[in-house]
Design an enzyme around this catalytic site. Sequence first.
Site, PDB file in Angstrom:
ATOM      1  CG  ASP A  34      -7.373  -4.046   1.674  1.00  0.00           C
ATOM      2  OD1 ASP A  34      -7.459  -2.803   1.606  1.00  0.00           O
ATOM      3  OD2 ASP A  34      -7.593  -4.791   0.707  1.00  0.00           O
ATOM      4  CD  GLU A 210     -12.906   1.374  -1.100  1.00  0.00           C
ATOM      5  OE1 GLU A 210     -13.528   0.524  -1.768  1.00  0.00           O
ATOM      6  OE2 GLU A 210     -11.827   1.887  -1.466  1.00  0.00           O
TER       7      GLU A 210
END
Length: 320
Positions: A34, A210
């Site tokens: 991430d 997402e």
Amino acid sequence: MKYHSKILFVLICCLSVIKITAQNPIIKTIFTADPAPLVHRDTLYLYTGHDVATEQDTNYKMADWHVFSTTDMVNWKDHGALLSPAVFSWATGDAYAAQCVEREGKFYWFVSTFHKKSEISSGGAAIGVAVSDSPTGPFKDAIGKALIINEMTTDMKHDWDDIDPTVFIDDDGQAYMFWGNGSCKWIKLKKNMIEMDGSITTFKPKNYIEGPWVYKRKGLYYLVYASEGTKPEMIEYCTSKSPKGPWKYKGIIQENMPNSFTTHPGIVDYKGQSYFFYHNGSLPTGGSYRRSICVDYMYYNKDGTIKKIEQTRNGVSKIN
């Protein structure tokens, strides 16, 4: 015999070059995921998640958030684990995707984790904000409570939809936060960066799953996100003339990741070049729960559309 020795020498040299130039993944000491890049002054800071799952684990274990920095895109300084869910008294669970942004000399780190069961929440994913006077901390909980809890969004029936915040400050000073699993949500933020300004809007870009990343370039707004793909996630995007939409779907910019079900975009311009950060499972013993961050060049067409991003082992070149 001399001929064979020469061949062997050439092969060794070639392997040495491959080893030297195989920059991706850029962080090899721990498993990271991430990516969220931030440029401050002359330095690029990279805020990351940290996978600590074993090779036998069958789900995510993310202990904390780390910060790395570079001034040449090749040599990365590890500033360590600068934040964890334990900093937030209301939080429990793992350190999911997060992003740090700067405003008026303060650094606001928007994070996703899970909320303890309490009078205001039955649990589920939540978004918090940490703040510091420095890009490398120390960071503390900015408001002493979650900014977003599961009860605020009801369009998705699972309790992990409030994850993956990305924050963008427009040219007029208005800040926006986008987030969401299953659907994308956005809200205006007040100038203090720790309060919502208005109501939450929910929408569903084509193939959206997402990991949104929102930014502006030459008057055009970009919404880049992890998409359905052919099961392992890909990266697709939309553009708009306003951060409020409507968003027009533009297509796939990065295909499936090697050895990882998920991916996550992080985009930044640094020293005259656009860079695209993402994660995959390409380190030895890596995988969907033991991911690693990579970076490659990002290019645009004249009309502002994004050229297909090539995943490479070489990564990017050193800059001054």
